[in-house]
Every structure is written in C-alpha cells, then in structure tokens.
Design an enzyme around this catalytic site. Structure first.
Site, PDB file in Angstrom:
ATOM      1  N   GLU A   1     158.459  11.115 -16.778  1.00 24.12           N
ATOM      2  CA  GLU A   1     158.920  12.409 -17.302  1.00 24.12           C
ATOM      3  C   GLU A   1     160.409  12.240 -17.623  1.00 24.12           C
ATOM      4  OE1 GLU A   1     156.954  15.070 -17.603  1.00 24.12           O
ATOM      5  OE2 GLU A   1     155.170  14.364 -16.554  1.00 24.12           O
TER       6      GLU A   1
ATOM      7  N   HIS B   1     104.201 -25.040   1.382  1.00 21.78           N
ATOM      8  CA  HIS B   1     102.967 -25.498   0.744  1.00 21.78           C
ATOM      9  C   HIS B   1     102.999 -27.010   0.568  1.00 21.78           C
ATOM     10  CE1 HIS B   1     100.983 -21.669  -0.775  1.00 21.78           C
ATOM     11  NE2 HIS B   1     102.107 -21.223  -0.234  1.00 21.78           N
TER      12      HIS B   1
ATOM     13  N   GLU C   1      96.736 -27.703   2.927  1.00 21.10           N
ATOM     14  CA  GLU C   1      98.123 -28.121   2.715  1.00 21.10           C
ATOM     15  C   GLU C   1      98.817 -28.055   4.071  1.00 21.10           C
ATOM     16  OE1 GLU C   1      99.612 -25.638  -0.464  1.00 21.10           O
ATOM     17  OE2 GLU C   1      97.915 -26.136  -1.767  1.00 21.10           O
TER      18      GLU C   1
ATOM     19  N   GLU D   1     107.183 -26.555  -1.894  1.00 18.59           N
ATOM     20  CA  GLU D   1     106.162 -27.602  -1.954  1.00 18.59           C
ATOM     21  C   GLU D   1     106.759 -28.853  -1.312  1.00 18.59           C
ATOM     22  OE1 GLU D   1     103.135 -27.135  -3.259  1.00 18.59           O
ATOM     23  OE2 GLU D   1     103.423 -25.171  -4.196  1.00 18.59           O
TER      24      GLU D   1
ATOM     25  N   HIS E   1     156.398  11.208 -20.944  1.00 20.93           N
ATOM     26  CA  HIS E   1     156.171  12.652 -21.050  1.00 20.93           C
ATOM     27  C   HIS E   1     157.506  13.400 -20.999  1.00 20.93           C
ATOM     28  CE1 HIS E   1     151.699  13.114 -20.492  1.00 20.93           C
ATOM     29  NE2 HIS E   1     151.862  11.825 -20.298  1.00 20.93           N
TER      30      HIS E   1
ATOM     31  N   GLU F   1     155.982  17.520 -26.107  1.00 18.41           N
ATOM     32  CA  GLU F   1     156.914  16.754 -25.277  1.00 18.41           C
ATOM     33  C   GLU F   1     157.424  15.625 -26.155  1.00 18.41           C
ATOM     34  OE1 GLU F   1     154.758  15.793 -21.708  1.00 18.41           O
ATOM     35  OE2 GLU F   1     154.237  17.889 -21.335  1.00 18.41           O
TER      36      GLU F   1
ATOM     37  N   HIS G   1      97.562 -22.247   2.461  1.00 20.44           N
ATOM     38  CA  HIS G   1      96.388 -22.948   1.970  1.00 20.44           C
ATOM     39  C   HIS G   1      95.993 -23.950   3.050  1.00 20.44           C
ATOM     40  CE1 HIS G   1      97.789 -21.925  -2.363  1.00 20.44           C
ATOM     41  NE2 HIS G   1      96.926 -21.028  -1.913  1.00 20.44           N
TER      42      HIS G   1
END
Length: 1336
Positions: A304, A629, A525, A720, A211, A104, A522
């Site tokens: 094309e 905690h 705590e 914490e 193309h 092409e 814990h």
C-alpha cells in the site's frame, strides 16, 4: 549434487556481484532522464508511452498483453531484460502488478516511471545494470484499466468509484482461495482469468502487488479458515521469508518504515516496522497474493503506497521518490535463498518439475523447464531434498543460507531404472515418485547373513499331515512369538492353517501393520508352500539374535498361510513341470479365477477356500501381501485383467507403488531380475527386471490379487517362483537360497509410505473406517478399529485428506521418503461449528471452462470412457443389507451431514402412514436454481416390494458424494448437473415387503391398496384431488414444477428397460429418442443388452437389445412415465434391475456392479441433445415459448428462456413458437458422443394481422375508413341541399323517413361489409399458422 559449482553462468556471475553492498538508489530520476512525473496517463497515453519505450529499447524491452479487460483494453506487460522474450536457465523472474483497484492510481504511475528508469538507466547505473543482467523483470502497470478510466483525480477514499472492474467485480476478491469457495463467473473477471493463467504458465519467483489507501507492506496469508474480520494472524509456512521481504520494502520507504502514516481514514492505525500479516489487518478472501504463493510457486507481497488512493498529480514526484529505492530493493531479493539446477546423471539434461523440499517448511516449489530453481529463504541452516518422477531422491543436509546472494546448490539425480522395454508404462505424472532400487548380488547378500543366522534344515516336501505337525511344532516351541490358527476348511475339510508371527501374537497392536504370505493356491505349485514353511522356521530360529529378523517381528504382525489348496496338493505329483493335476480344488475350480472381478461376472460358485480368504481379509486390516505360485519366474502386479480380455497393460491407480513392490522382490533374486525365466519352456519370454503387469502377460479374470486391492486396504502381488511347478526335494535348498532375501525385503515394504492415526478431536479416540485419500490417486484406504491406517506410497510429495462421516475433513501436504512417515489427522465433528473442509478441496478452478466440460463429455462417451471412469474411482460401498424406512432416513441425513456443500435433503410429501418421501439433491449449488443446467432425476420404490432400486440409488448417491473433489470427471459432472435422487416413493409398501420374495405382491401397492404406477390420472385440480397422497406429492413437487431434462425410474421383476408409453397408443411421438435413451442404459449394462432376462416365470422371453416400449411389455394406464412425458415434458425410462423383485441382500453388491456404469451413462447423456435459449431481437429471454421437435413433441422454455432437449443422434427440425413473435425453424444435427448442440433462437415480432402483412392491413383499414368518411360527407351534403332548396323539405323528410333510414342503413352496411369481404380476408392458413394451431 554439487554445492557452489557447476551452476549456470548467470548464477555464478551473480554470486560474484555484491547486490547488497549498501549502495542506495542511484536516483537517476534526479538526473535528466526525461521521466515526466507531473501528470497521470490515461489508457491511450499509457499505451503510446509503452509502445514508444519498447520500440526505442528493443534490445532490452518487450511489450505484450496477457489479455483484455471487460471493455477490451489490453493488460500490458513490459518485460525488461538483457534477453527479452528468451528464457535463460538460472535467470529468475520477478514481476510487479499495479492498479488492480482502478481508483488506486499511484501504483500505475510509479510502475510506468520504473519502466522508464530501468530502460534509461541500463548502461548508466551500476545497480540497474546488475538487476537487468541477472533478472527477467515483468511490469504490469494496470490490471484494471477500465476502473482507472472511471476514477477521479483527488478522490482519496474511493467514493467516486473505479475500484472494481466494469462488471463491478473486485479483482482482489476473485482469485481461487484455499479456505472458501469464491463465487464468481469467469466471464465477469477476464482480468483475473488472464492473470491466473499468466502466473501458472511462468515460474515467477517473487512479486509485488501495488495498491493504495494506506502505507504498509502486507504479506500472506490474507485470510484464514475462520474468516475473523481482523486481528487473526494467519501464518503461512514461509512466514519468516515474507516478513523479511515486507521489511525490505518498508525499511527503505520514508513513511512506511515509521509504521505511523497518519492516514486520514485511520489516523491512529499503526504497524510495527510498517508491515502486517494480511489477515491480521483484515480478512481478504480471494486475494491475488495468496494465489501466487499457493498455486504459482511465487512469493508475493501487497504494498500500500499512499494514504490517498488517487492523489493530485502534483504529489506524484514525491510518491516516486518515496518508492524508488524500495522498488529496486524488493527486486533484488529475488536472488536470496538457494538456487541451482537439477540434472539427469546420465543425460546431463535438466529435470523439469522436480520438487524442492525444505525440511520443516510445508511449502514446496518445482523446477522450471531447464531444471533450474530459485527457493527464497532467510539466512539459516536447512536440509534440502529433491524428488523427481522416476529418479532417486537426494537430500543435502546442513545447507547454509547467508545474507545476500543465493547459496548455489546443484543436484544430479540417478534414474530409478533404465529400460528399452516399451511394455512398461510411465508412472502416473501426478506423483513425484521414486525409490532407490539397488541390484544386489544374491550370493553377496547371503554371505553377509550366513555367519549370523540359523538357516532352515527342513528341506523336503510336506504333505498335509506332515505340514500340520511342523506348524504345531513351531507354535509350541515359540509360543511368545507365534500363534497357529485356521481361517476355515477346504472342500475335503482340511484346515486352512495360518501361522502368525509377532511379538504380541493374537493382538492387533495399534500402529503396527499387518502382512501376509499365501502359498500353494494352485495345489500342484508347491515351491511357495515349502518356502513359507522354511520362512516360519527361519523367523522363529533367529528371533532375538538376528537384528533384521527381530526388527521385522517386533514391528510387523506377520501371517503366513503355507497352503490355500491343501486338497489339490494331495493329488499332485513330484516332478510335475507344467501339468494341471492338483491345480484346482476338490470341486475342480481354479481358486485364482474364483474371486469377484471388476470387469467380468464370475459365474462359478464361490468355493469354501475363496470365501474363507475373503472373510479373513475383511476381519484383519492387511496392508501388504504376496501370493506365491509356480510355473514361471516373475513378479506379477495388478491389474490382472482388462475389460476387453486382451493382453495389454492394465494400470491400477497405484501402478507406481506396485512396480516398486514387485521390484523389491525381483531385484534380490538374480535369475528373476535377469528377465529370461524359462528359456527351455518359453524361449521368447522376457520380463524387464523380472516384473510384469498381470494383464500385459495374460488375462486372469477372478484373480485374488486384484480382489485384495479393490475390496480391502491390502496391496497384493503374485510371485511366480520357478519354472517347475513341483520340483524334486533335492532342489529345495536352491529355491530357499535364491528367494530368502527377496522374502525378507518384500516384507519390509509394509513399512513404506505414510502411516498414522485418525483421531476424534473431542475425545481423543481413534475413528474407525475413516477414509484416507491421496490427491490424484483414485484409491482410498480406510482406518482400522483404533483409527490407525497405513497407506503405501513411493517417495514423493503428496496431498493427503482424511475424512469420516460426521467430521470435517482435513488435508495435509506430506513428503514421503524411504521409510514410512507418520502423519496423524485430528478431525473435528461437523456439529462443532467448523467450516466443512471440503470447501478447500472442492474449490472450482477458474480455468474450468465449458469447452473443457464438452471435452469430458466426449471422452466419457467414447468406447472406454465410462469404463475408465469407474476404474479411476474404485469406491467400495460394501452393500450388504437393505435399508428400511428408518435406516433410509438416517442414511440420507448422513449423506447430507457429511456432504453439506453438495447436497440438500428435502421431503416432497408424506405417505398415507405419514412417512416422508425423501429427495436428495446433489449439485455444487444445492437449493439454488441454475436455469442453464440440465436436471436429471432418479426415482425408485414406486413399488414397495421392489426395493433394489432404493439401494442402488443410495449407493449411487454416496458414490457421487465420495468422489466429488477427488475424481475430476465425477466432480465436473456434479458441477454441471442438477441431480435429484428420490429413493422411495412408496415407503409404506416397502415396510411390509419381505426379503427373498421374488414374485410376491405384498408391498407392491400403498396402504390403500393402490398401485401408484396406475394413479397418475391427469393434471386437473379434480384429478389431483383424487390421487393418492404419494402420487399427488410427486406430481406437484417433482414432475410439474422442476423442469427436468431426463428421468430414470428403477423397478424390479425382469431385466430390461422400457420407454413411453405404457398405455396403448397407435404412434409414439419422438419414439426414436425415447428408445435411444433406453438403449443407452441397456448397452452399458453387462447383461441387459443381451435381451434374455431369463426370469423363471418366462425363461424364453426375448427382448431385442433389452429395450421395449412399455405398452408392448406390460401395458397399463395412468403410469408415472406417461404422465412425466405428457405433462412434465421430460423423457422417462423405467429400468427393471433383475428378475427377483426383492433378492437376498448378498446379491446387492453384484447388482450395483452391473448398474453402476449405466447410472453414470445417464449423467453423461443428460448433457447431450440440444440446448439453447429463445430471445427477442434485443436479446431478452422469452419464457414459455414452445420448442416443437420434428413437428411433434412440444417443450416450453423456462422463465429465463432456456431449453434443453434430449434427442436421438441425427438431424432434427426445430420450431420455435412464441405468442406475438414470428415462427422460426432451424435444423440441427445431434451427435451420440458430443455434448449438447447449442442454439440461440432470436425471434422477431410478428408483423402480420389476420394472416397478412401488417402494412397491407393498415393500408386497407385506412382506405376503408376514408371511404366511410367520404360517404358520410356526401350524405350530409345531400341533406343540406334538400333542406335549403325545397320548401317542403322537412315535411317530405318526415313523410319518407322510413325509406331514407333504410337507404342510409344499406349504405352503412355496404361500407362495413367491404371491410370483411374476401378482398381483405385471409381464408387460408400458412404453414406456420397450421403448426401453431395444431399444437395448441
């Protein structure tokens, strides 16, 4: 953000220029510009022309090549710009590509003319000047120069060839495709590889692919999921933009705009306005235009240009005139839409790879290296968002895009956080992520709510009974929004209470996320315990009156557990600052070291409190959690430990999310956010912004937060709350005031990310346990019983896939903002005939080279390689039961049904009781021979009373399947390996074996009472006939005919690995390699390598390194291992997974955890050693050649001449022997961490006869033959002489006939004997012959 101001000079200049003033093409071609349109240029002529133009126009042109074709022709590109070779911020890139199909040819010539037109027109034509001043133009005239050279002028339909490249590959069918796997070898399409690389490395904005063969402008998509041949409109998200671009070109082309080109091939075919959707015209898989759009941020259309593919040169002038205005007009469209720069607010520098999101269009682009962007859009009103890693997203609403030059839109982004602390690592780069973290003064926030809310009054410490009464009080007073329940009991039988607060307590509402707080893990705590009691009081008292509380309760199911360790609390003491009394439970175990851990084996017995929490999490689909905690002031996020037990940053796959969660709490707590928590206790401790990665602070193996994340859908952090563990009660109001906003803000985080439903397309019902995967984030979540799911994410752009067994996966692109976005997935059943969506996820990148795979093997072979792989792939397989034969069959069928693209299920035969011996192949090309790939087999269940191996192989198979396409390392391993999994060789024995029987022999043999591991007697027909059916089928279908590189067998009864031989032998050939392979497995096992199995029947047994030769442990004859090595030429090791042959099912998860890394190590190891090919001098493969290792073990090459041999690290001698060819010897070095050494052995024809050079033997034979002829002549002459000169000649001849014949016989014998004399015989063997003889 700044509209229409502050942009780059070029863009501002562009805005002042009217590119779309209605001026047509200048048609400088009609002036004398020296463009020769009378002929075609071959490759050499084209190269010369381009080089000449580049030299003559150096100020505006740069010629370079992006690669080479199969026949080594350069793929030339001409850059045309006022700044060639220099990237200028704000200057968009445009490209044209021609001659992709070699026959092409109009495109090739037209682009050569266009190059000349632009270069010669600059400074002479206003339109050309505007283009070059504002645009970087790249023109590639011929992508397929090889095909062009084979094409013929005048061939309009392509019958003479040239369309494909020199390997007969259609380049426009060879690109990565979104809907289908494109099967093409990169070596066959270097043109495509080069183009893909060029596209990815450059920020092209717009492109045209030229193309021939018709006259029309085609736009994406070029194919569809259903691959209908024609007539199916496959719409892209930017369909309107693409139609606009296509019309721009077509409307200026005199033939194309008519829509009726009347091409001879299709005279009746018409296209409205001269444009078409690609798939609507015809389906093209692997096309370049779709690749540009999907993978390169580049909008490309296909043009094309002519009905005739290779018209006569006399038509070129007409074609050039037809296309010139269209070519210029399309280039001008690179400036439409929006354009601008994204910059950092503090530094002022551009932000690269920021994501530009247009609301309502599911296709994003990213900024270039300078932060500049160009986003093509048609005229309209748009909402534009910019998201960048580490920055706060910004949205501009109602942006107006007009016809003509782009609307200028610049963005200035604020950084998420600023820090000089080097312990906080960069957020995962695959996530464009950010969220807005505003530091608010706690007192200010308090004042906002103080006048509108009822604050808690109950500031005192509550012992167990007091807490119980308080909880019952609120459950009684607020029954409409509360439910008090218990998840279990402590060691001392105290209830583990939970208060649920929701507008529908006791019910999981579809689509509503579940949240939990846990305190007092814990026992000493206590701040968390009291704060959670205060929070219950606050939520209940303010529901219905305070909008914030009401909204939280209505939209969230909240679970609050004030005390996980009520026993420990009861022995704790008020005023405890940093003590340990009461920390542990009543059995003196730390509950936060009692959960299963990913890195270490937790040997302490699991406590009732731990088990209760684990069961609770398995029953409720929690999304978010915090564990409260005391003892410091910081928010700690996963991971809490690392494999080496060191204080180092241990990142989870969701590190960015956890940082966001941690900051959401810390930023509302002034003292915490300052980062200096406990100056008196720990004066040097500092946490930037009040947050820390757990392991970076200190290691906590067996922690609860990591278990939440790894084993459920729940994201948990550990908070914490203060430096004093058990403060006096007069300080409690201070803690409430300090943490109230944090507690509320943290709960709100459960409404971030994505949420939605996974629905069955057939019945509309939710799909339970569907998997939700975020691309590049190796942490899946699963849907709840109603199909609802929640996935926490930071703001960004993500690709999310939902999958479920028996359904076609579905992938969606999602933009996540501050609030959770709802994304629903409707999945179709596989049986409905849909293509498996995995094809899209699993398409192999064409850039994936062997070199990259070798790097992967090296990486995985490093100290932490496999460990990091496992970390990146936390798949929860939930091993909780054994599979009998029926379940096993269903599980294997299920794997094949859900992963058909990578699995194939075979039966290798049947047992005595007619049960199938299943084999599951896992590969990217299942069922297809790939001779150059190594093959590995995993076998279990040879002894039916040891089924742990069966369960491990099922888990391993599912692990691999789940991660294919989701985890890069696992995907590449599967793509490069043939994996065969045979989970049960003795299914009959397994059916009668019993769980919990550690030493029982019931089920060890098959139904005939034969231990199958003593039945591999030999490979003769007679021996095969005498084998048990299970053994015979394994031998015929697995060992002798499959060409495996490595074999791993799983058994039970100890904790060690054995290598060949099981039979007593004096020496073991290749023992170093066999032992090495066994050591690889053992060394990757957390316990086996210690060498102390510790089995009850032999507690003192010591196996150094956990590895021993089979005969030295439990020797026996006719084992499968020995047979495999001897007749299958494949090394095999046997792994004994535990002392108990049939342990309780609850132990399976731990055994899987211990063996996962070892199993993966075998997949890596099979790619090491030595691989190669034996060929003749011309490169033809030599099958069945013998590769001799160190003058010992012999391995034959495959029918294609390939071999792959595993070897211990070090130097090795390799001999190649093939009948009729000369012996070759090589020495190779094998590394323990590198991929296999590659060796191609080219052998020459054997030039020897009878051990001597062929020339010498031929010469000698010729001499001997000459001697015979001369002797015959002499005899004849003598006879003639006597006949002529003696009267009695005939009489005398007859008289002495016997004597004469004896004389002749002796002469003849002498001649013959000379051929066999020592002079011509080779009675000594050469070294090569000795080796050959000895090995045959």
């Amino acid at each position: 953000m700044n509209m229409a101001s502050g942009g780059s000079v070029i863009l501002v200049t562009l805005c002042a220029v009217a590119l779309w003033s209605g001026v047509g093409a200048a048609h400088l071609a009609k002036r004398e510009m020296g463009i020769d349109t009378s002929r075609y240029y071959n490759y050499e002529e084209m190269t010369g022309l381009l080089r000449g133009l580049a030299e003559a126009n150096a100020a505006h042109a740069r010629l370079f090549s992006i690669g080479q074709s199969i026949e080594n022709r350069s793929l030339w590109v001409m850059e045309i710009s006022t700044t060639p070779g220099v990237e200028v911020p704000g200057k968009p890139k445009f490209k044209y590509v021609g001659n992709m199909h070699g026959d092409e040819t109009v495109s090739r010539q037209v682009l050569l003319y266009l190059i000349q037109y632009l270069l010669e027109g600059y400074g002479r034509d206003e339109r050309v000047g505007r283009l070059l001043n504002t645009t970087d133009i790249y023109i590639l005239p011929s992508l397929n120069p090889d095909g062009f050279e084979r094409s013929e002028e005048g061939d309009c339909s392509g019958v003479h060839g040239g369309r494909s490249n020199s390997r007969n590959k259609d380049l426009n069918r060879s690109f990565l495709d979104q809907f289908s796997r494109v099967e093409v070898d990169e070596a066959d399409v270097p043109e495509v590889v080069a183009m893909e690389k060029w596209i990815k490395e450059n920020k092209f904005v717009l492109s045209g692919n030229l193309h021939g063969g018709f006259v029309v402008a085609s736009y994406p998509y070029d194919d569809s999921r259903n691959h209908v041949d024609a007539g199916y409109y496959s719409k892209s998200p930017d369909d309107e933009v693409f139609k606009y671009l296509a019309k721009t070109y077509a409307s200026r082309h005199p033939v194309m705009k008519t829509g009726t080109p009347h091409c001879s091939e299709e005279p009746e075919e018409t296209f409205l306005d001269g444009i078409t959707n690609g798939a609507m015209w015809y389906d093209v898989t692997g096309g370049m235009q779709d690749y540009n759009y999907l993978y390169g941020d580049c909008f490309e259309i296909t043009l094309e240009l002519s009905c005739c593919k290779y018209p006569l040169a006399s038509q070129l002038t007409e074609e050039w005139n037809n296309n010139l205005d269209s070519l210029l007009s399309l280039m001008e469209q690179v400036h439409i839409g929006i354009a601008g720069i994204v910059t950092d607010a503090i530094l002022g520098s551009g932000i690269s790879n920021a994501v530009i999101v247009v609301a309502g269009i599911d296709h994003n682009i990213t900024t270039g290296r300078f932060g500049d962007f160009h986003r093509l859009l048609v005229p309209g009103i748009y909402n534009i968002t910019v998201v960048a890693q580490g920055y706060i997203p910004v949205t501009v609403f109602d942006v107006e895009v007009l016809e003509g030059p782009a609307t200028q839109l610049n963005f200035t982004l604020q950084s998420l956080v600023t820090s000089d602390n080097n312990t906080i690592e960069t957020i995962t780069p695959t996530m464009a992520s950010s969220t807005e973290f505003k530091t608010q003064n706690t007192s200010e926030m308090e004042n906002v709510h103080q006048s509108n809310t009822i604050e808690p009054e109950n500031f005192r410490h509550h012992n167990y009974i007091d807490m119980e009464i308080l909880l019952r009080k609120y459950a009684t007073e607020y029954p409409a929004i509360t439910r008090l329940y218990t998840i279990g009991k402590s060691v001392e039988q105290r209830n583990l209470y939970v208060m649920e607060i929701s507008d529908n307590p006791g019910i999981h509402e579809m689509g509503e996320p579940e949240f939990k707080y846990i305190g007092n893990m814990h026992g000493n705590e206590v701040v968390g315990r009291e704060l959670l009691l205060n929070l219950i009081e606050y939520l209940c008292n303010n529901y219905g009156t305070d909008p914030e509380v009401t909204n939280l309760v209505n939209k969230t199911r909240i679970h609050i557990m004030p005390s996980m360790n009520p026993d420990g609390y009861e022995v704790s003491t008020e005023g405890d600052v940093d003590g340990v009394i009461g920390r542990n439970n009543s059995n003196n175990f730390d509950l936060n070291r009692n959960f299963p851990d990913q890195f270490f084996q937790i040997t302490d017995p699991q406590q009732p409190e731990t088990l209760a929490v684990m069961d609770w999490l398995n029953r409720i689909p929690f999304v978010l959690s915090a564990n409260l905690h005391g003892g410091s002031l910081v928010v700690n996020y996963p991971y809490d430990d690392d494999p080496d037990g060191k204080e180092m940053y241990s990142r989870s796959p969701d590190d960015a999310v956890f940082r966001q969660l941690a900051l959401s709490f810390a930023k509302e707590n002034g003292p915490m956010f300052e980062g200096h928590p406990c100056k008196k206790l720990y004066p040097d401790e500092y946490f930037a912004w009040g947050i820390t990665n757990g392991a970076n602070w200190y290691n906590v193996p067996g922690g609860m937060q990591d278990w939440n994340y790894l084993h459920t859908n729940c994201f948990e952090v550990t908070i914490e709350l203060g430096c004093i563990k058990f403060p006096y009660d007069n300080d409690l109001p201070k803690y409430w005031k300090q943490n109230k906003r944090s507690l509320l803000q943290f709960m709100k985080q459960v409404h971030r990310g994505v949420k939605g439903f996974v629905i069955d397309a057939t019945n509309g019902k939710g799909i339970f346990n569907a998997t939700i995967i975020v691309a590049e984030v190796n942490h899946p979540v699963r849907s709840a019983k109603d199909g609802d799911y929640w996935r926490l994410l930071v703001p960004g752009v993500y690709k999310i896939t939902a999958s479920a067994r028996g359904y076609v996966p579905m992938t969606r692109n999602v933009t996540v903002m501050e609030e959770a976005i709802e994304v629903n997935f409707t999945l179709s059943r596989v049986a409905d005939g849909h293509d498996n969506g995995l094809d899209q996820v699993l398409t192999k990148s064409s850039a994936d080279s062997g070199q990259e795979f070798e790097k992967l093997i090296k990486s995985l072979s490093s100290d932490d390689g496999l460990h990091n792989l496992i970390l990146s792939a936390p798949v929860d397989l939930n091993l909780y039961r054994y599979h009998d034969y029926k379940d096993l069959s269903e599980a294997l069928r299920g794997l094949h049904s859900n992963y058909p693209a990578i699995t194939k299920l075979n039966s290798f035969g049947q047992s005595v009781e007619v049960r199938h011996i299943w084999a599951l192949e896992i590969s990217d090309k299942p069922g297809i021979k790939e001779l150059a790939e190594p093959k590995i087999k995993f076998i279990a269940g040879v002894h039916g009373n040891a089924p742990v191996g069966t369960e491990l192989l099922l888990a391993f198979a599912e692990f691999l399947c789940i991660l294919f396409g989701k985890n890069q390392a696992v995907t590449k391993l599967i793509e490069h390996t043939k994996i065969m999994i045979v989970p049960s060789v003795n299914p009959d024995g397994r059916e009668i074996a019993q769980e919990g029987q550690c030493t029982s022999k019931v089920g060890q043999t098959n139904i005939h009472g034969k231990d199958l591991d003593t039945d591999f007697t030999g490979n003769s027909l007679e021996q095969l006939a005498e084998m048990q059916p299970e053994t015979r089928d394994i031998v015929r279908n697995l060992i002798l005919n499959q060409g495996f590189t490595l074999s791993v067998v799983l058994d039970g009864g100890s904790l060690l690995t054995t290598y060949p031989y099981d039979k007593p032998v004096q020496t073991v050939e290749n023992e170093e390699t066999l032992k090495y392979l066994a050591n690889v497995y053992s060394n990757n096992h957390p316990k086996m390598h210690l060498g102390h199995p510790g089995c009850p029947n032999n507690t003192d047994e010591n196996i150094p390194g956990g590895v021993i030769r089979g005969a030295q442990w439990h020797g026996h004859m006719h084992s499968m291992k020995d047979f495999t090595v001897t007749y299958g030429h494949c090394p095999e090791i046997t792994v004994y997974t535990g002392c108990c042959k049939f342990p309780q099912a609850k132990e399976l998860a731990a055994i899987w955890h211990d063996n996962k890394k070892s199993l993966l190590s075998m997949l890596v190891e099979v790619h090491k050693g030595l691989r190669g090919k034996v060929t003749d001098h011309d490169g033809n493969p030599i099958p069945k050649a013998d590769i001799i290792l160190n003058e010992g073990v012999k391995v034959p090459t495959s029918e294609a001449g390939y071999f792959h041999i595993l070897l211990a690290p070090g130097s090795h001698d390799i001999d190649a022997l093939a009948e009729g060819y000369q012996h070759q010897r090589k020495q190779v070095f094998v590394s323990s961490y590198e991929a296999a050494t590659t060796l191609v052995i080219a052998v020459e024809l054997d030039n020897k006869l009878f051990g001597l050079p062929r020339e010498l033997v031929v010469t000698a034979a010729g001499a001997a033959l000459s001697a015979i002829i001369v002797t015959a002549c002499i005899v004849w002459c003598v006879c003639s002489f006597k006949s002529n000169h003696q009267k009695d000649g005939f009489h005398r001849l007859r008289q002495h006939r016997d004597e004469y014949e004896d004389e002749i016989r002796m002469m003849s014998m002498g001649s013959k004997k000379s051929l066999l004399s020592n002079e011509f015989q080779d009675e000594t063997d050469s070294d090569e012959d000795t080796l050959y003889v000895n090995k045959h």
